[in-house]
Scaffold this active site. Structure first.
Site, PDB file in Angstrom:
ATOM      1  N   TYR A   1      37.778  37.903  49.020  1.00  0.00           N
ATOM      2  CA  TYR A   1      39.149  37.520  48.676  1.00  0.00           C
ATOM      3  C   TYR A   1      40.100  38.719  48.794  1.00  0.00           C
ATOM      4  CZ  TYR A   1      37.937  33.045  46.311  1.00  0.00           C
ATOM      5  OH  TYR A   1      37.542  31.766  46.002  1.00  0.00           O
ATOM      6  N   GLY A   2      39.510  39.925  48.697  1.00  0.00           N
ATOM      7  CA  GLY A   2      40.261  41.171  48.481  1.00  0.00           C
ATOM      8  C   GLY A   2      41.540  41.366  49.275  1.00  0.00           C
TER       9      GLY A   2
ATOM     10  N   ASP B   1      33.408  34.012  40.486  1.00  0.00           N
ATOM     11  CA  ASP B   1      33.748  35.169  41.325  1.00  0.00           C
ATOM     12  C   ASP B   1      33.839  34.705  42.775  1.00  0.00           C
ATOM     13  OD1 ASP B   1      34.224  37.922  42.007  1.00  0.00           O
ATOM     14  OD2 ASP B   1      32.165  38.038  42.740  1.00  0.00           O
ATOM     15  N   SER B   2      34.483  35.513  43.603  1.00  0.00           N
ATOM     16  CA  SER B   2      34.569  35.189  45.028  1.00  0.00           C
ATOM     17  C   SER B   2      33.179  35.213  45.677  1.00  0.00           C
ATOM     18  CB  SER B   2      35.469  36.207  45.725  1.00  0.00           C
ATOM     19  OG  SER B   2      34.888  37.490  45.637  1.00  0.00           O
TER      20      SER B   2
ATOM     21  N   GLU C   1      28.372  42.820  50.076  1.00  0.00           N
ATOM     22  CA  GLU C   1      27.979  41.420  50.320  1.00  0.00           C
ATOM     23  C   GLU C   1      26.954  41.328  51.458  1.00  0.00           C
ATOM     24  OE1 GLU C   1      29.269  38.062  49.249  1.00  0.00           O
ATOM     25  OE2 GLU C   1      29.837  39.133  47.440  1.00  0.00           O
TER      26      GLU C   1
ATOM     27  N   THR D   1      34.298  43.719  40.475  1.00  0.00           N
ATOM     28  CA  THR D   1      32.992  43.420  39.869  1.00  0.00           C
ATOM     29  C   THR D   1      31.826  43.627  40.844  1.00  0.00           C
ATOM     30  OG1 THR D   1      33.364  41.068  40.329  1.00  0.00           O
ATOM     31  CG2 THR D   1      33.942  41.879  38.137  1.00  0.00           C
ATOM     32  N   HIS D   2      32.127  43.893  42.110  1.00  0.00           N
ATOM     33  CA  HIS D   2      31.059  44.236  43.054  1.00  0.00           C
ATOM     34  C   HIS D   2      30.627  45.698  42.926  1.00  0.00           C
ATOM     35  CE1 HIS D   2      32.167  40.515  45.081  1.00  0.00           C
ATOM     36  NE2 HIS D   2      31.203  40.680  45.960  1.00  0.00           N
TER      37      HIS D   2
ATOM     38  N   CYS E   1      36.304  38.251  38.348  1.00  0.00           N
ATOM     39  CA  CYS E   1      36.766  38.775  39.633  1.00  0.00           C
ATOM     40  C   CYS E   1      38.149  39.375  39.392  1.00  0.00           C
ATOM     41  CB  CYS E   1      36.846  37.617  40.635  1.00  0.00           C
ATOM     42  SG  CYS E   1      37.561  38.065  42.221  1.00  0.00           S
ATOM     43  N   ASN E   2      38.294  40.646  39.692  1.00  0.00           N
ATOM     44  CA  ASN E   2      39.590  41.305  39.457  1.00  0.00           C
ATOM     45  C   ASN E   2      40.674  40.756  40.363  1.00  0.00           C
ATOM     46  OD1 ASN E   2      39.169  43.982  37.676  1.00  0.00           O
ATOM     47  ND2 ASN E   2      37.319  43.445  38.794  1.00  0.00           N
ATOM     48  N   THR E   3      40.292  40.465  41.616  1.00  0.00           N
ATOM     49  CA  THR E   3      41.284  39.995  42.578  1.00  0.00           C
ATOM     50  C   THR E   3      41.862  38.656  42.105  1.00  0.00           C
ATOM     51  OG1 THR E   3      39.914  41.059  44.246  1.00  0.00           O
ATOM     52  CG2 THR E   3      41.671  39.629  45.041  1.00  0.00           C
TER      53      THR E   3
HETATM   54  N1  DGL Z   1      34.453  40.827  42.778  1.00  0.00           N
HETATM   55  C1  DGL Z   1      35.796  40.719  43.301  1.00  0.00           C
HETATM   56  C2  DGL Z   1      36.726  41.586  42.462  1.00  0.00           C
HETATM   57  O1  DGL Z   1      36.372  41.927  41.334  1.00  0.00           O
HETATM   58  C3  DGL Z   1      35.723  41.003  44.780  1.00  0.00           C
HETATM   59  C4  DGL Z   1      36.858  40.558  45.525  1.00  0.00           C
HETATM   60  C5  DGL Z   1      36.632  40.186  46.977  1.00  0.00           C
HETATM   61  O2  DGL Z   1      36.137  39.099  47.211  1.00  0.00           O
HETATM   62  O3  DGL Z   1      37.053  40.967  47.837  1.00  0.00           O
HETATM   63  O4  DGL Z   1      37.818  41.911  42.844  1.00  0.00           O
END
Ligand code: DGL
Length: 274
Positions: A40-41, A8-9, A158, A193-194, A71-73
């Site tokens: 990452y968003g 994940d990011s 975060e 996932t956050h 991580c979805n992004t």
């Molecule tokens: N947990 C990442 C997701 O599911 C967060 C993305 C981020 O870093 O902004 O998209």
């Protein structure tokens, strides 16, 4: 044989890892959070692809045969390109899976009205991955998908600022923006996932006839089924019940904050990517 890599990011993927370990406790896992470069968003495709590729490359170099992008992004922006352009370079038996497909399969089944709301990062929303995948997998049903980007949520989570009035303001604002798009939404997917970390705060703003879904359990069940169906991959995954953690930030900071997401004390090691 090697551990299952989970990427994940930042900290968000720990919510997915937790569910996976609960469902599949015998396996070994290697978690990698790119905390130093998070969030990452709102980053471009090129940057998310590059960062994700570096992380996957690192996990494969540590012996992983299977990597889950928790991580979805990263799943929305980088997974397909990695599968098409890069996977073959790492070897014929390596696999990278994301979180969007299992989530889509589940929401299609669980919605009665066929009207879904998705809350996610700007990157996930703009990629249109959820509407596209939902229309691809719901051939027998006409489904509608409404999305809302929540760019402030990951930085607030975060930075451990979720119990502030500022966080409450942004959560209320973005949830209202989603609900205003349709009165028929009966299922809202937390497509980042956050977000499970602030699920109680999100639910305060949502009428109780709407189901709010987190991804951890869906992804864990889907991985279980994947390993049952792909026994050749299952036999490549080591099973000593060991969970290890890597971060690109300071490991002291990661260990301090990770507990909130993972539910237990962790001992991470700092690495450099790129
Ligand atoms: N947990 C990442 C997701 O599911 C967060 C993305 C981020 O870093 O902004 O998209």
């Amino acid at each position: 044989m090697g551990p299952i890599g989970v990427f994940d990011s930042g900290y968000g993927g720990l919510t997915v890892l937790k569910s996976i370990v609960d469902v599949l406790p015998k396996y070994d896992y290697l978690y990698l959070g790119d905390n130093a470069r998070n969030p990452y968003g709102s980053r471009s495709f090129e940057v998310i692809y590059q960062y994700t590729k570096e992380a996957v490359d690192y996990l494969f170099s540590q012996g992983c045969e299977l990597v889950i992008l928790a991580c979805n992004t990263a799943s929305a922006k980088a997974l397909r390109t990695i599968q098409q352009n890069d996977l073959h370079r790492w070897g014929p038996n390596k696999r990278v899976l994301g979180v969007i497909r299992p989530s889509v399969e589940y929401v299609i089944e669980s919605s009665r009205t066929g009207v879904i709301g998705v809350l996610g990062t700007e990157g996930t929303v703009k990629s249109e991955s959820y509407p596209l995948e939902i229309s691809k997998f719901s051939l027998k049903r006409n489904m509608e998908v409404f999305q809302q980007a929540c760019p402030m949520w990951v930085p607030l989570i975060e930075n451990q600022s979720i119990h502030t009035s500022g966080a409450a303001f942004f959560v209320t604002k973005n949830v209202e923006e989603l609900l205003q798009q349709s009165a028929n939404i009966d299922t809202i997917l937390l497509g980042c996932t956050h977000y499970p970390l602030i699920k109680p705060i999100i639910e305060l703003n949502i009428p109780n006839y709407i189901t709010v879904l987190s991804q951890g359990d869906l992804v864990a069940e889907s991985l279980k089924s994947y390993l049952e169906r792909h026994t050749w991959m299952d036999s490549q995954c080591s099973k000593n019940g060991v969970v290890s953690f890597l971060t690109t930030e300071s490991s002291t900071l990661f260990d301090e904050r990770a507990t909130q997401f993972y539910g237990e004390q962790v001992n991470s090691q700092q690495i450099v990517l790129g």
